[in-house]
Scaffold this active site. Sequence first.
Site, PDB file in Angstrom:
ATOM      1  N   VAL A  67       0.858  -1.190   0.000  1.00  0.00           N
ATOM      2  CA  VAL A  67       0.000   0.000   0.000  1.00  0.00           C
ATOM      3  C   VAL A  67       0.892   1.238   0.000  1.00  0.00           C
ATOM      4  CG1 VAL A  67      -1.776   1.260   1.273  1.00  0.00           C
ATOM      5  CG2 VAL A  67      -1.866  -1.232   1.140  1.00  0.00           C
ATOM      6  N   ASP A  73      -2.623   4.917  -3.685  1.00  0.00           N
ATOM      7  CA  ASP A  73      -3.653   5.829  -3.207  1.00  0.00           C
ATOM      8  C   ASP A  73      -4.316   6.513  -4.399  1.00  0.00           C
ATOM      9  OD1 ASP A  73      -5.182   7.729  -1.930  1.00  0.00           O
ATOM     10  OD2 ASP A  73      -3.640   8.185  -0.431  1.00  0.00           O
ATOM     11  N   LYS A  79      -5.746   9.158  -4.402  1.00  0.00           N
ATOM     12  CA  LYS A  79      -5.465  10.594  -4.333  1.00  0.00           C
ATOM     13  C   LYS A  79      -4.084  10.967  -4.874  1.00  0.00           C
ATOM     14  CE  LYS A  79      -5.834  11.501   0.261  1.00  0.00           C
ATOM     15  NZ  LYS A  79      -5.202  10.295   0.561  1.00  0.00           N
ATOM     16  N   TYR A 117      -5.472   8.955   6.147  1.00  0.00           N
ATOM     17  CA  TYR A 117      -4.704   8.447   7.287  1.00  0.00           C
ATOM     18  C   TYR A 117      -5.600   8.238   8.514  1.00  0.00           C
ATOM     19  CZ  TYR A 117      -0.784   8.234  10.577  1.00  0.00           C
ATOM     20  OH  TYR A 117       0.108   7.855  11.534  1.00  0.00           O
ATOM     21  N   GLU A 132       1.062  -8.432  16.009  1.00  0.00           N
ATOM     22  CA  GLU A 132       0.855  -7.853  17.332  1.00  0.00           C
ATOM     23  C   GLU A 132      -0.621  -7.955  17.716  1.00  0.00           C
ATOM     24  OE1 GLU A 132       1.944  -3.754  17.499  1.00  0.00           O
ATOM     25  OE2 GLU A 132       1.287  -3.511  19.566  1.00  0.00           O
ATOM     26  N   LYS A 141      -6.921   3.670  24.144  1.00  0.00           N
ATOM     27  CA  LYS A 141      -7.213   3.201  22.782  1.00  0.00           C
ATOM     28  C   LYS A 141      -8.672   2.785  22.625  1.00  0.00           C
ATOM     29  CE  LYS A 141      -2.607   2.082  21.221  1.00  0.00           C
ATOM     30  NZ  LYS A 141      -1.630   1.065  20.830  1.00  0.00           N
ATOM     31  N   ARG A 177     -11.309   4.735  20.685  1.00  0.00           N
ATOM     32  CA  ARG A 177     -11.350   4.686  19.223  1.00  0.00           C
ATOM     33  C   ARG A 177     -12.654   4.096  18.689  1.00  0.00           C
ATOM     34  NH1 ARG A 177      -5.423   2.074  17.864  1.00  0.00           N
ATOM     35  NH2 ARG A 177      -4.137   3.870  18.437  1.00  0.00           N
ATOM     36  N   GLU A 223      -5.606  -1.075  13.229  1.00  0.00           N
ATOM     37  CA  GLU A 223      -4.865  -1.508  14.414  1.00  0.00           C
ATOM     38  C   GLU A 223      -5.711  -2.394  15.326  1.00  0.00           C
ATOM     39  OE1 GLU A 223      -1.561   2.060  14.614  1.00  0.00           O
ATOM     40  OE2 GLU A 223      -2.790   1.684  16.388  1.00  0.00           O
ATOM     41  N   LYS A 271      -2.559 -15.344  28.142  1.00  0.00           N
ATOM     42  CA  LYS A 271      -1.263 -15.974  27.905  1.00  0.00           C
ATOM     43  C   LYS A 271      -0.777 -15.802  26.472  1.00  0.00           C
ATOM     44  CE  LYS A 271      -0.671 -19.242  31.511  1.00  0.00           C
ATOM     45  NZ  LYS A 271       0.558 -18.994  32.286  1.00  0.00           N
TER      46      LYS A 271
END
Length: 436
Positions: A137, A164, A166, A196, A252, A260, A263, A328, A349
């Site tokens: 990307v 993009d 744009k 973004y 992750e 967070k 959001r 995310e 765990k």
Amino acid sequence: MIWSQLCRRWPLQFLYFGLLLFSVAMLKYVFQRSDQVELQNKENNLRSSYNKTQFFTIMQFPSRDEINCSKIIKGDQQEVKRALLHQSNAKNKRLPANEMDYLKFTKDCNLYKKIRRFISIPLSKEEENFPIAYSMVIHEQIEMFERLLRAIYNPQNIYCVHVDEKSPESYKEAVRAIISCFENVFLASKLEKVVYTSWFRLKADLNCMEDLLKSNVPWRYLLNTCGTDLPIKTNAEIVRALKVLNGKNSLESKKPPKHKKVRWWFSYKTDTTIRRTFIMKGPPPISSPVFTGSAYFVVTREFVTYVLENPDVQKLIEWIKDTLIPEEQLWATINRMPGVPGSSPYHDKYELSDMNAIARLMKWDGLGGNIDKGAAYPSCTGIFRRSICINGAGDLHWMLQQHHLFANKFDPTVDDYAIQCLEEYLRHKALNEKEP
Ligand SMILES: *[C@@H]1O[C@H](CO)[C@@H](O)[C@H](O)[C@H]1NC(C)=O
Ligand SMILES: *[C@@H]1O[C@H](CO)[C@@H](O)[C@H](O)[C@H]1NC(C)=O
């Protein structure tokens, strides 16, 4: 010699020869490499009789005269300082190649791929039998895109490039020109305007996922990259790392901290920017918890198929669309949902930090320093952008000892030696690695 070969092959020898000379001159001018004409002569002589030793010599990246990259890689502080100094001197500044340059270079794809040393054959049976898919990307810095593509390019792999919507037309045109030189690199069938922190970053990867599943390359794992990434492992090393995962994904995924969670309290609206509305969102439509992580993943083909087909995942995607930085949350959450191929249980765990996943290495602002005194990593030797380190040459030594497949961020206008030395190191390793 080139001349006699051209005469035999093509009746329009004068035109072709003129074009050839012109392209060679342009490339030489921009990349300032002295050995290209010689390389091309060697390549021409090689075409009929393939000789592995000679091929490997030609595919090697040339060493710099001014800076010794092997010292940089070893962490030689003196050499790192020399690189910094050399770079800060205005007269040594190299302008990156621009869009027009790439339109010219790619007029003759074969010549372009040879001069830029794209790997043209699988370097081992093991790699040939383990194709990898990439979703790339990108939105700016055409030279950086080309260098990333070159660093990960192998003929057995498959690459989906999302530009993009744009981005300027000249940029898109240059990307199309580069892509047109490769059978296994294609533009995503649907391009998004990537705002973004909005949903459209995520949508870009989803578009590529759909396209990649339609290709007939039997790829095993999918990795996604952005325009400021570079690999820190060779293709062979990536293949081996993926085999070790043994059907698991690696990304992750952690319990969200309080700051967070906001959001996904409110619905966000995206047009040219993203804005919070006053509409409260309902709870997520899944029985397992929401996790946070990163936009970057290493996932199996089965995972990708599941994401695009499973009704629960589809509901989650619908719910997550109008949240903030949804990329995310989405991958981190799906990878802890029961029944998802390659996923992990949602028990504590199985918490996985960015440092323990293999997808992406980055240095966050505020976490660097003396590791012995509790820092997460050595300080960034480049500069910070959006709280992430743009790596300098001084970051390479530590970086190359980590298990991650890719590192972020790189920018030739911040530190070109970090990129050059990494490229040189990886290519040397790729060509000199023995099959296990
Ligand atoms: C390939 O080239 C190298 C170096 O030019 C040479 O030493 C070697 O004998 C060649 N091998 C074959 C099989 O022709
Ligand atoms: C770079 O440094 C290494 C020692 O780390 C040395 O062996 C090598 O010859 C040097 N290369 C050049 C081109 O000076």
